[in-house]
Design a protein around this motif. Structure first.
Motif, PDB file in Angstrom:
ATOM      1  N   GLY A 142      -2.138   6.658   5.816  1.00  0.00           N
ATOM      2  CA  GLY A 142      -2.404   7.642   4.337  1.00  0.00           C
ATOM      3  C   GLY A 142      -4.189   7.879   4.340  1.00  0.00           C
ATOM      4  O   GLY A 142      -4.628   7.927   5.036  1.00  0.00           O
ATOM      5  N   MET A 143      -4.532   7.774   2.875  1.00  0.00           N
ATOM      6  CA  MET A 143      -6.164   7.454   2.919  1.00  0.00           C
ATOM      7  C   MET A 143      -6.138   6.348   1.898  1.00  0.00           C
ATOM      8  O   MET A 143      -7.930   5.843   2.316  1.00  0.00           O
ATOM      9  CB  MET A 143      -6.586   8.168   1.623  1.00  0.00           C
ATOM     10  CG  MET A 143      -6.051  10.100   1.667  1.00  0.00           C
ATOM     11  SD  MET A 143      -7.284  10.767   2.127  1.00  0.00           S
ATOM     12  CE  MET A 143      -8.900  10.809   1.820  1.00  0.00           C
ATOM     13  N   SER A 144      -5.449   5.231   2.056  1.00  0.00           N
ATOM     14  CA  SER A 144      -6.293   4.422   1.658  1.00  0.00           C
ATOM     15  C   SER A 144      -4.762   3.576   1.473  1.00  0.00           C
ATOM     16  O   SER A 144      -5.438   1.839   0.513  1.00  0.00           O
ATOM     17  CB  SER A 144      -6.135   4.262  -0.297  1.00  0.00           C
ATOM     18  OG  SER A 144      -5.332   5.106  -0.853  1.00  0.00           O
ATOM     19  N   GLY A 145      -3.774   3.207   2.071  1.00  0.00           N
ATOM     20  CA  GLY A 145      -3.081   1.947   2.074  1.00  0.00           C
ATOM     21  C   GLY A 145      -3.079   0.769   2.696  1.00  0.00           C
ATOM     22  O   GLY A 145      -4.573   1.468   4.135  1.00  0.00           O
ATOM     23  N   GLN A 146      -3.027   0.057   2.348  1.00  0.00           N
ATOM     24  CA  GLN A 146      -3.372  -0.964   3.493  1.00  0.00           C
ATOM     25  C   GLN A 146      -2.271  -1.976   3.763  1.00  0.00           C
ATOM     26  O   GLN A 146      -0.854  -2.352   3.024  1.00  0.00           O
ATOM     27  CB  GLN A 146      -4.425  -1.970   2.649  1.00  0.00           C
ATOM     28  CG  GLN A 146      -5.618  -1.395   2.349  1.00  0.00           C
ATOM     29  CD  GLN A 146      -6.778  -2.485   1.429  1.00  0.00           C
ATOM     30  OE1 GLN A 146      -6.693  -2.477   0.084  1.00  0.00           O
ATOM     31  NE2 GLN A 146      -7.845  -2.793   2.469  1.00  0.00           N
ATOM     32  N   MET A 147      -1.977  -3.052   4.482  1.00  0.00           N
ATOM     33  CA  MET A 147      -0.763  -4.149   4.982  1.00  0.00           C
ATOM     34  C   MET A 147      -1.564  -5.168   4.571  1.00  0.00           C
ATOM     35  O   MET A 147      -2.575  -5.118   5.906  1.00  0.00           O
ATOM     36  CB  MET A 147      -0.182  -3.628   6.462  1.00  0.00           C
ATOM     37  CG  MET A 147       0.733  -3.000   6.413  1.00  0.00           C
ATOM     38  SD  MET A 147       1.852  -1.529   5.316  1.00  0.00           S
ATOM     39  CE  MET A 147       3.016  -3.417   5.741  1.00  0.00           C
ATOM     40  N   LEU A 148      -0.997  -5.794   4.128  1.00  0.00           N
ATOM     41  CA  LEU A 148      -1.777  -7.338   3.150  1.00  0.00           C
ATOM     42  C   LEU A 148      -0.608  -8.216   3.722  1.00  0.00           C
ATOM     43  O   LEU A 148       0.533  -8.471   3.304  1.00  0.00           O
ATOM     44  CB  LEU A 148      -2.438  -7.285   1.938  1.00  0.00           C
ATOM     45  CG  LEU A 148      -3.196  -6.456   1.285  1.00  0.00           C
ATOM     46  CD1 LEU A 148      -3.682  -6.667   0.242  1.00  0.00           C
ATOM     47  CD2 LEU A 148      -4.819  -6.470   2.585  1.00  0.00           C
ATOM     48  N   VAL A 149      -0.727  -9.775   4.430  1.00  0.00           N
ATOM     49  CA  VAL A 149      -0.363 -10.767   4.948  1.00  0.00           C
ATOM     50  C   VAL A 149      -0.909 -11.696   3.821  1.00  0.00           C
ATOM     51  O   VAL A 149      -1.924 -11.625   4.364  1.00  0.00           O
ATOM     52  CB  VAL A 149      -0.353 -10.990   6.209  1.00  0.00           C
ATOM     53  CG1 VAL A 149       0.527 -12.151   6.416  1.00  0.00           C
ATOM     54  CG2 VAL A 149       0.319 -10.088   6.703  1.00  0.00           C
ATOM     55  N   GLU A 150       0.405 -11.959   3.112  1.00  0.00           N
ATOM     56  CA  GLU A 150      -0.592 -12.627   1.421  1.00  0.00           C
ATOM     57  C   GLU A 150       0.438 -13.999   1.416  1.00  0.00           C
ATOM     58  O   GLU A 150       1.031 -13.980   1.671  1.00  0.00           O
ATOM     59  CB  GLU A 150      -1.418 -11.772   0.764  1.00  0.00           C
ATOM     60  CG  GLU A 150      -2.166 -11.254   0.624  1.00  0.00           C
ATOM     61  CD  GLU A 150      -3.018 -11.047  -0.499  1.00  0.00           C
ATOM     62  OE1 GLU A 150      -3.834 -10.940  -0.663  1.00  0.00           O
ATOM     63  OE2 GLU A 150      -1.763 -10.189  -1.260  1.00  0.00           O
ATOM     64  N   PRO A 151      -0.188 -15.464   0.910  1.00  0.00           N
ATOM     65  CA  PRO A 151       0.774 -16.033   0.136  1.00  0.00           C
ATOM     66  C   PRO A 151       1.437 -15.505  -1.249  1.00  0.00           C
ATOM     67  O   PRO A 151       0.961 -14.921  -1.984  1.00  0.00           O
ATOM     68  CB  PRO A 151      -0.362 -17.513   0.111  1.00  0.00           C
ATOM     69  CG  PRO A 151      -1.451 -16.786  -0.107  1.00  0.00           C
ATOM     70  CD  PRO A 151      -1.757 -15.563   0.800  1.00  0.00           C
ATOM     71  N   ALA A 152       2.514 -16.336  -1.017  1.00  0.00           N
ATOM     72  CA  ALA A 152       2.988 -15.746  -2.699  1.00  0.00           C
ATOM     73  C   ALA A 152       2.791 -15.647  -3.391  1.00  0.00           C
ATOM     74  O   ALA A 152       3.293 -15.217  -4.407  1.00  0.00           O
ATOM     75  CB  ALA A 152       4.958 -16.303  -2.630  1.00  0.00           C
ATOM     76  N   GLU A 153       1.441 -17.056  -3.833  1.00  0.00           N
ATOM     77  CA  GLU A 153       1.710 -17.029  -5.341  1.00  0.00           C
ATOM     78  C   GLU A 153      -0.227 -16.445  -4.862  1.00  0.00           C
ATOM     79  O   GLU A 153      -0.832 -16.173  -6.151  1.00  0.00           O
ATOM     80  CB  GLU A 153       0.730 -18.812  -5.124  1.00  0.00           C
ATOM     81  CG  GLU A 153       0.119 -19.179  -3.715  1.00  0.00           C
ATOM     82  CD  GLU A 153       0.754 -19.415  -2.999  1.00  0.00           C
ATOM     83  OE1 GLU A 153       1.670 -19.340  -2.884  1.00  0.00           O
ATOM     84  OE2 GLU A 153       0.034 -20.405  -2.051  1.00  0.00           O
TER      85      GLU A 153
END
Length: 286
Positions: A78-89
């Motif tokens: 959409g306009m502002s979506g991000q896919m982030l790969v991040e640690p669980a914490e």
DNA sequence: CTTTTCTCCTGTATGC
DNA sequence: TGCATACAGGAGAAAA
């Protein structure tokens, strides 16, 4: 705003960090992010559990993860979506809408979207590798099945403004407001000129410029990639210094020095050079 | 069928 | 300081 180059950067990030991993658990927060998944958010989360991500693909601004080889998780930013790969914490983002926990000990995948114009949905994969939910979108200029001559023929028959055609994802996909304005500036054509009033070579030049500017943006966006952060800011963060039209109202045209203008078209802003891109003489009927 | 308008959403900037 | 308004705009539904 994510257009084709920015979405492709995200796809590459997903290919590097998510493909080959098994989804142990998925959280879908709130109904809105799954509004295109007719069976609902709970069904989406349940069906993701235990699937293996076998690929990451894209058409235009649509992105999808191939699951177990025969189904697709459609992702639209959409306009502002991000896919982030991040640690669980990592702390939960304010606008976190989906969370994927994998069976390995690796980082999570998160869908964060401030304006929630984006969303997720499951869709069966057709034989040609395109999900059913993406079938109505035309090939983008970087696909093997893209046929520019056919696009030109369809454009030539249209009585609508050429910028409207560039933004029509069923004609050619991937182009948004920013790259449409850039392509029209490069081609020295005002976006409100009618497709039918332009020659096929001119239409071809416009499409060629659109393809070219997206390829250039992709080259720059690709260099901005951080291993743990699948970025969506390619245009605003890295390519913006290369823009000649978008957002340049009141500054000198990079070609002729005239002051760039901003006009309203299709409920959004259009930027152009008044000297290089004169308005069509005859006003279109309303 | 083709073409156009409306609507969804929220953070940021601007004006009074 | 506070409140109202404009703006960003992809895409699909609805209307013309």
């Amino acid at each position: 705003m994510p257009e084709l180059p920015e979405v492709e950067v995200v796809r590459r990030g997903l290919a590097d960090h998510v493909v080959g991993r098994c989804v142990q658990r998925a959280e879908i927060t709130g109904p809105r992010v799954a509004r295109r998944h007719v069976a609902g958010a709970e069904d989406l989360a349940a069906r993701l559990q235990g699937t293996v991500v076998t690929g990451a693909a894209r058409r235009g601004k649509y992105l999808w993860l191939v699951l177990d080889g025969d189904e697709a998780l459609i992702i639209h930013l959409g306009m502002s979506g991000q896919m982030l790969v991040e640690p669980a914490e990592a702390p939960r983002e304010k606008h976190l809408h989906a969370l994927f926990v994998f069976a390995d000990d690796g980082p999570q995948l998160r869908f964060v979207d401030q304006r929630t114009f984006g969303g997720l949905a499951l869709s069966p994969l057709a034989d040609d590798g395109i999900p059913e939910a993406v079938r109505h979108i035309a090939p983008d200029p970087f696909e093997a099945s893209y046929d520019q001559r056919a696009v030109i023929r369809r454009m030539k028959r249209r009585e609508s403004a050429v910028k409207r055609a560039l933004l029509d994802q069923s004609l050619v996909s991937g182009i948004g407001n920013i790259y449409a304005d850039e392509a029209l500036w490069r081609a020295k054509v005002h976006g409100e000129r009618l497709c039918s009033a332009l020659t096929k070579p001119t239409l071809g030049r416009i499409l060629g410029h659109a393809t070219e500017v997206m390829a250039e943006a992709l080259n720059q966006g690709g260099t901005s990639f951080d291993a743990l952060y699948v970025n969506v800011n390619g245009a605003s963060g890295y390519f913006d210094r290369s823009l000649h039209a978008y957002g340049r109202a009141g500054t000198p045209c990079d070609r002729c020095g005239s002051l760039m203008r901003r006009e309203h078209f299709m409920n959004r802003s259009s930027y152009s050079c008044p000297a290089c891109q004169p308005r069509p003489r005859t006003r279109r009927p309303r």
